[in-house]
Design a protein around this motif. Structure first.
Motif, PDB file in Angstrom:
ATOM      1  N   LEU A 109      42.002  64.305  42.750  1.00  0.00           N
ATOM      2  CA  LEU A 109      42.204  62.995  43.379  1.00  0.00           C
ATOM      3  C   LEU A 109      43.281  63.093  44.455  1.00  0.00           C
ATOM      4  O   LEU A 109      44.414  63.498  44.169  1.00  0.00           O
ATOM      5  CB  LEU A 109      42.628  61.977  42.313  1.00  0.00           C
ATOM      6  N   PRO A 110      42.960  62.744  45.721  1.00  0.00           N
ATOM      7  CA  PRO A 110      43.975  62.798  46.785  1.00  0.00           C
ATOM      8  C   PRO A 110      45.118  61.828  46.496  1.00  0.00           C
ATOM      9  O   PRO A 110      44.900  60.682  46.098  1.00  0.00           O
ATOM     10  CB  PRO A 110      43.197  62.373  48.037  1.00  0.00           C
ATOM     11  N   VAL A 111      46.349  62.306  46.718  1.00  0.00           N
ATOM     12  CA  VAL A 111      47.538  61.507  46.434  1.00  0.00           C
ATOM     13  C   VAL A 111      48.423  61.447  47.673  1.00  0.00           C
ATOM     14  O   VAL A 111      48.788  62.475  48.243  1.00  0.00           O
ATOM     15  CB  VAL A 111      48.337  62.089  45.256  1.00  0.00           C
ATOM     16  N   VAL A 112      48.764  60.229  48.083  1.00  0.00           N
ATOM     17  CA  VAL A 112      49.710  59.993  49.174  1.00  0.00           C
ATOM     18  C   VAL A 112      50.980  59.434  48.564  1.00  0.00           C
ATOM     19  O   VAL A 112      50.982  58.341  47.988  1.00  0.00           O
ATOM     20  CB  VAL A 112      49.145  59.002  50.210  1.00  0.00           C
ATOM     21  N   SER A 113      52.077  60.182  48.637  1.00  0.00           N
ATOM     22  CA  SER A 113      53.366  59.697  48.144  1.00  0.00           C
ATOM     23  C   SER A 113      54.018  58.825  49.206  1.00  0.00           C
ATOM     24  O   SER A 113      53.953  59.126  50.399  1.00  0.00           O
ATOM     25  CB  SER A 113      54.305  60.866  47.828  1.00  0.00           C
ATOM     26  N   LEU A 114      54.706  57.776  48.753  1.00  0.00           N
ATOM     27  CA  LEU A 114      55.381  56.868  49.674  1.00  0.00           C
ATOM     28  C   LEU A 114      56.804  56.627  49.182  1.00  0.00           C
ATOM     29  O   LEU A 114      57.015  56.237  48.031  1.00  0.00           O
ATOM     30  CB  LEU A 114      54.606  55.545  49.750  1.00  0.00           C
ATOM     31  N   VAL A 125      54.752  60.009  52.992  1.00  0.00           N
ATOM     32  CA  VAL A 125      55.385  59.124  53.972  1.00  0.00           C
ATOM     33  C   VAL A 125      56.773  58.784  53.439  1.00  0.00           C
ATOM     34  O   VAL A 125      56.911  58.219  52.348  1.00  0.00           O
ATOM     35  CB  VAL A 125      54.574  57.828  54.173  1.00  0.00           C
ATOM     36  N   GLY A 126      57.800  59.161  54.197  1.00  0.00           N
ATOM     37  CA  GLY A 126      59.150  58.937  53.698  1.00  0.00           C
ATOM     38  C   GLY A 126      60.151  58.758  54.813  1.00  0.00           C
ATOM     39  O   GLY A 126      59.790  58.486  55.963  1.00  0.00           O
ATOM     40  N   LEU A 127      61.422  58.907  54.461  1.00  0.00           N
ATOM     41  CA  LEU A 127      62.516  58.751  55.407  1.00  0.00           C
ATOM     42  C   LEU A 127      63.143  60.112  55.708  1.00  0.00           C
ATOM     43  O   LEU A 127      63.233  60.973  54.828  1.00  0.00           O
ATOM     44  CB  LEU A 127      63.584  57.821  54.835  1.00  0.00           C
ATOM     45  N   GLU A 128      63.592  60.275  56.941  1.00  0.00           N
ATOM     46  CA  GLU A 128      64.208  61.534  57.331  1.00  0.00           C
ATOM     47  C   GLU A 128      65.440  61.843  56.487  1.00  0.00           C
ATOM     48  O   GLU A 128      65.732  63.000  56.193  1.00  0.00           O
ATOM     49  CB  GLU A 128      64.589  61.497  58.817  1.00  0.00           C
ATOM     50  N   GLY A 129      66.155  60.817  56.096  1.00  0.00           N
ATOM     51  CA  GLY A 129      67.373  61.024  55.324  1.00  0.00           C
ATOM     52  C   GLY A 129      67.167  61.042  53.831  1.00  0.00           C
ATOM     53  O   GLY A 129      68.140  61.037  53.073  1.00  0.00           O
TER      54      GLY A 129
END
Length: 233
Positions: A109-114, A125-129
């Motif tokens: 199952l494809p998973v996109v972490s946020l 998808v996240g923050l640079e810091g």
């Protein structure tokens, strides 16, 4: 790979993905959205309503199913199993405990972490810091504290664009379309955003201009006189 019939929509340049055009085989491809705690205003990396709207704007037959863990890691693990059992086609997850979801990323199952990277995710998808620091209260409450002088600044996290990106990545999986522009983070293709410190001088040019809140949200009730004194109305 399930291919969804998609509508052509204009995407802003900052969030453009490969054209989401394909034929459809199968009914109602499902994106499961696992959120850490929808009732916690300090959890600021996802706007579920905006993510859902983005999916519906780019995929006319897709549906979004939301699971709220209410801050409990064990509940989220159970919800991940529920999503798989319900034949979700893609999972977008805002993890309670990233290291506790190995079973979610261990299958096909494809998973996109946020927000935070779940080890073994397909995209992130996240923050640079790194993960955003928690705080009590919403963006509006934090901004009003800045207006009143209770705080010198507040941290603005681009929740809307991050939610849009996660939606686009999930739909791209359903369309079997490649997505360009990512960077490598621990072996995972990732899209990173920058949070910023907002002061009283930049409240309107950042938060109001970008539609995070209105002047009425910022300058009503106890902040009305202070806003007038600062020239914010």
């Amino acid at each position: 790979m399930l291919r969804a019939r998609l509508l052509t929509r204009f995407l802003t340049a900052a969030l453009v993905v490969a054209p989401l055009l394909s034929g459809c085989a199968g009914d109602e491809p499902t994106i499961a959205v696992l959120v850490d705690d929808a009732g916690d205003a300090s959890s600021r990396v996802v706007d579920v309503e905006r993510l859902t709207d983005r999916v519906e704007a780019t995929c006319d037959e897709c549906r979004v199913r939301v699971y709220d863990a209410e801050g409990d890691a064990a509940t989220q693990k159970s919800q991940a199993r529920q999503a798989e059992a319900a034949s979700a086609d893609v999972v977008v997850v805002v993890p309670v405990d990233p290291d506790d979801l190995a079973t979610l990323t261990g299958g096909d199952l494809p998973v996109v972490s946020l927000g935070e990277l779940v080890p073994g995710s397909d995209r992130f998808v996240g923050l640079e810091g790194g993960a955003p620091t928690g705080r009590s209260g919403s963006d509006v409450e934090a901004a009003r504290d800045v207006v009143l002088g209770k705080e010198q600044s507040m941290t603005y996290v681009p929740t809307g664009p991050m939610s849009d990106r996660a939606a686009d990545l999930a739909v791209a999986y359903l369309a079997d379309n490649p997505v360009e522009g990512g960077v490598d983070v621990d072996g995972v293709e990732s899209w990173l955003y920058t949070d910023s410190e907002v002061t009283v001088d930049t409240l309107t040019s950042v938060l109001v201009a970008e539609g995070i809140m209105t002047l009425d949200d910022l300058c009503s009730g106890s902040t009305r006189k202070r806003c007038a004194r600062l020239g914010l109305r």
